[in-house]
Design a protein around this motif. Sequence first.
Motif, mmCIF file in Angstrom:
data_model
loop_
_atom_site.group_PDB
_atom_site.id
_atom_site.type_symbol
_atom_site.label_atom_id
_atom_site.label_comp_id
_atom_site.label_asym_id
_atom_site.label_seq_id
_atom_site.Cartn_x
_atom_site.Cartn_y
_atom_site.Cartn_z
ATOM 1 N N UNK A 122 5.735 13.898 0.275
ATOM 2 C CA UNK A 122 4.973 12.847 0.512
ATOM 3 C C UNK A 122 5.293 11.447 0.162
ATOM 4 N N UNK A 123 5.970 11.361 -0.994
ATOM 5 C CA UNK A 123 6.621 9.913 -1.541
ATOM 6 C C UNK A 123 7.544 9.528 -0.821
ATOM 7 N N UNK A 124 8.552 10.483 -0.278
ATOM 8 C CA UNK A 124 9.719 10.069 0.479
ATOM 9 C C UNK A 124 9.062 9.346 1.835
ATOM 10 N N UNK A 173 9.598 5.530 3.125
ATOM 11 C CA UNK A 173 10.212 5.237 4.485
ATOM 12 C C UNK A 173 9.571 4.347 5.353
ATOM 13 N N UNK A 174 8.228 4.470 5.313
ATOM 14 C CA UNK A 174 7.291 3.963 6.293
ATOM 15 C C UNK A 174 7.095 2.560 5.361
ATOM 16 N N UNK A 175 6.965 2.354 4.139
ATOM 17 C CA UNK A 175 7.049 1.013 3.523
ATOM 18 C C UNK A 175 8.230 0.189 3.832
ATOM 19 N N UNK A 176 9.264 0.869 3.796
ATOM 20 C CA UNK A 176 10.547 -0.052 4.077
ATOM 21 C C UNK A 176 10.439 -0.609 5.240
ATOM 22 N N UNK A 177 9.973 0.421 6.248
ATOM 23 C CA UNK A 177 10.009 0.044 7.739
ATOM 24 C C UNK A 177 9.027 -1.100 8.367
ATOM 25 N N UNK A 178 7.915 -1.147 7.031
ATOM 26 C CA UNK A 178 6.796 -2.074 7.452
ATOM 27 C C UNK A 178 7.392 -3.432 6.903
ATOM 28 N N UNK A 179 7.945 -3.467 5.647
ATOM 29 C CA UNK A 179 8.612 -4.788 5.151
ATOM 30 C C UNK A 179 9.791 -4.284 4.219
ATOM 31 N N UNK A 180 10.983 -5.053 4.559
ATOM 32 C CA UNK A 180 12.112 -4.594 3.795
ATOM 33 C C UNK A 180 12.050 -4.718 2.324
ATOM 34 N N UNK A 181 11.195 -5.553 1.987
ATOM 35 C CA UNK A 181 11.264 -5.709 0.377
ATOM 36 C C UNK A 181 10.965 -4.543 -0.420
ATOM 37 N N UNK A 182 10.121 -3.534 0.274
ATOM 38 C CA UNK A 182 9.822 -2.124 -0.429
ATOM 39 C C UNK A 182 11.086 -1.282 -0.542
ATOM 40 N N UNK A 183 12.310 -1.677 -0.261
ATOM 41 C CA UNK A 183 13.253 -0.886 -0.464
ATOM 42 C C UNK A 183 13.771 -0.614 -1.999
ATOM 43 N N UNK A 184 12.790 -1.235 -2.663
ATOM 44 C CA UNK A 184 13.140 -1.212 -4.232
ATOM 45 C C UNK A 184 12.301 0.140 -4.707
ATOM 46 N N UNK A 186 0.875 -1.195 -0.070
ATOM 47 C CA UNK A 186 0.177 -0.097 -0.016
ATOM 48 C C UNK A 186 0.981 1.356 -0.061
ATOM 49 N N UNK A 187 1.890 1.205 0.882
ATOM 50 C CA UNK A 187 2.646 2.422 0.949
ATOM 51 C C UNK A 187 3.512 2.710 -0.268
ATOM 52 N N UNK A 188 4.107 1.386 -0.770
ATOM 53 C CA UNK A 188 4.759 1.508 -2.148
ATOM 54 C C UNK A 188 4.079 2.364 -3.108
ATOM 55 N N UNK A 189 2.766 1.603 -3.243
ATOM 56 C CA UNK A 189 1.848 2.253 -4.370
ATOM 57 C C UNK A 189 1.504 3.552 -3.923
ATOM 58 N N UNK A 190 1.274 4.008 -2.816
ATOM 59 C CA UNK A 190 1.316 5.522 -2.497
ATOM 60 C C UNK A 190 2.520 6.249 -2.938
ATOM 61 N N UNK A 191 3.662 5.940 -2.564
ATOM 62 C CA UNK A 191 4.980 6.520 -2.925
ATOM 63 C C UNK A 191 5.277 6.739 -4.513
ATOM 64 N N UNK A 192 4.723 5.750 -5.104
ATOM 65 C CA UNK A 192 5.009 5.866 -6.726
ATOM 66 C C UNK A 192 3.917 6.732 -7.397
ATOM 67 N N UNK A 193 2.649 6.480 -6.610
ATOM 68 C CA UNK A 193 1.773 7.592 -7.135
ATOM 69 C C UNK A 193 1.976 9.169 -7.283
ATOM 70 N N UNK A 194 2.464 9.223 -5.876
ATOM 71 C CA UNK A 194 2.960 10.725 -5.562
ATOM 72 C C UNK A 194 4.320 11.167 -6.396
ATOM 73 N N UNK A 195 5.240 10.157 -6.501
ATOM 74 C CA UNK A 195 6.369 10.586 -7.383
ATOM 75 C C UNK A 195 5.996 10.688 -8.794
ATOM 76 N N UNK A 196 4.998 9.996 -9.320
ATOM 77 C CA UNK A 196 4.622 10.156 -10.790
ATOM 78 C C UNK A 196 3.741 11.376 -10.775
ATOM 79 N N UNK A 197 2.934 11.849 -9.819
ATOM 80 C CA UNK A 197 2.388 12.943 -9.900
ATOM 81 C C UNK A 197 3.432 14.418 -9.757
#
Length: 658
Positions: free
Chosen positions: A178-180, A184-195, A154-165
């Motif tokens: 907002x994307x940043x 950060x919250x996405x990666x701290x939720x699960x490390x796979x979001x580091x991508x 969820x947080x990854x998609x939010x970050x990418x939507x905000x970055x695209x905007x």
Amino acid sequence: MKKSPALWYTCMIIFLVSIVCLLFWPTHRYEFVYDDYLSIETNTALREPNILQYTTHPETAWASQVKDAGGIYRPFGIWISAQELSLLGMHPGRWHIVSMGVHILNTVLFFFFVSLLVRKASMACIAALIFALHPAGTEAILWITQQTTLWATSLTLVALILFTKSLAGKQPWLYISGATIASFLAICTKEQAIIIPLLAAVISWQQRPTRIAWRGIISLSVSSSVYLMLRILYLGSFSQTETPWGGSYGSAILTMIRGVTHYIKISLLPYHLTVNYDSFGTSYAISDSGVLISGTAIMAILWYMWRLWRTEHTAKYAPLQLLGISWFFIALIPVHNVFNPLREIINERFLYIALPGLALAVTAAGYSIFDTYFMQKARAVQLGFIGTTFLILLSLAYQSHTRIKDWQNEEHLWRAALRVHPNDVRNHHNLAVALEKQNSSDEALREYQIALDLAQGNSMEKREIITLGWAYLRARQPDKAISTIAQIYPNLPDNDEAAFVYGNALLDKQAYQEAASAFMLLTARTPKDNEYVLYAVLAATLAGDTKIYERALLLRSPAEMQALFVPLSEARKKILAGQTKDGIALTTQVLRKYPAPSPFVLIWLGEAFEHIKDQASAATLYKIAYASPFTAISALQGLHRLQIPLYTSASAGDSPAP
């Protein structure tokens, strides 16, 4: 009449939400399974949400009996679980409803993301539908422990939507900030979001890089760097384990060539899904047929990506296909098992965050095929292509529906795993555990024996022998428990847990003097363990041997002995002698003043209350005893006899351990 875009988009979102609800609603009756016991049910760190504690103490990811964090550092993910526990209590159905809700959220977010890229609602809807219905995503959705994967996506998609905007040039720093934060919250939720920074780089390349895009990528990279610094500071390692699969980086690379191809296979042909890939095996030579075939497949995909890159200016959907394929492979980088070895080699839950890329690539390819080969064809031919697409989506829904049913409880889960890998030790072991919890002891013992037979000669053999010894104890077959332990220890065991099983088996067959000797040797090896001291005093009390009893009394101070260990031993003796009410009174008198030195005391007391038909008191004690892994099965067996569920929907605060 001209269609209103807002109304059209709203109808599609309602359609997507309805489909996901229809597919996943039965899960509100499902149970906790597998690692949920350690991460949710008995994890006392979740009782009082504290983000600072979760940040500085990674071990809070698991129950206290797990001695380390297992290479996991997910402070925000743990905090989310703690908040859910405070709101939902321990009723598993509520957690499953939340998982369904987060998957719906992810489906809608992905719909919005694709809409930003193509401005074509029908294409965004089909891509979101593939993501929502894909069977490979069910493990992350239905395994409560893996809710971190859902929230991270969820947080990854939010970050990418905000970055695209932000690439549109209007208030870019607001979107980048907002994307940043979301990253950060996405990666701290699960490390796979580091991508996320890599995905942002691919998106910006597709949209043509600008100065704003590079600033956004740098900002996202900073969030990833901060996470890595915190991980090193508090966990001390980038990876879950230090040793690569197969013992070398070469074997790890060869194995993961097959691994990546397996991910591709179950993404395109999602059959024979399983929770356990222990049987996947390790590759050691490049001449391995599996490595050669997998390497050829990967090279073919890379060639196809190169062709897409060459034609991105002339082929309408090539950039989207390239973005989707890149997303899929980038999402698997953190779980590639080469330079960051994981505890398990393959897991379907790792695909959840990669599935949006697959859905985007497949949808773009479908539109490209339609435009190239079917746009100028007769209406009937076009309808045939659309009908084929519908059948593919229907097939995904059916496969997901079938897979969802496998997760309703542990027995179904491990029977499904056995259908895929019938000769796997862990599958038989865990099915035996599930059966034993339901008091199906005979079938459970058969499964434990199969697991032991399969484990002969490998590192799991001793573990399976001890487990089978425990099972024979719970089945009231002490002679078989002793003969089982004797397979690895002809004499008194030198493994503490095996010795404990051995001593308890001697107690059950009323060989009290031998049991006293066994527990005395155990206390000599582990003098600080109160549980072993209790059993030594109990065995000496039952043996009636003055010399052994006097030696046992020296294990603790006289005051502690007379206040705790002696009265509990006397109480147990009364219960065994049929003086149940007197034994209960003495035990409860002691436990009002002191914590139980062993969770088995709670089982004794629960069985005593059960004997005098006090079901409420027995159930309360069994629920408390469930918090210990050594008494969890006995506790569930007791509740099963009483026909009382572990959790009820009556209270949001239901919990097995106060």
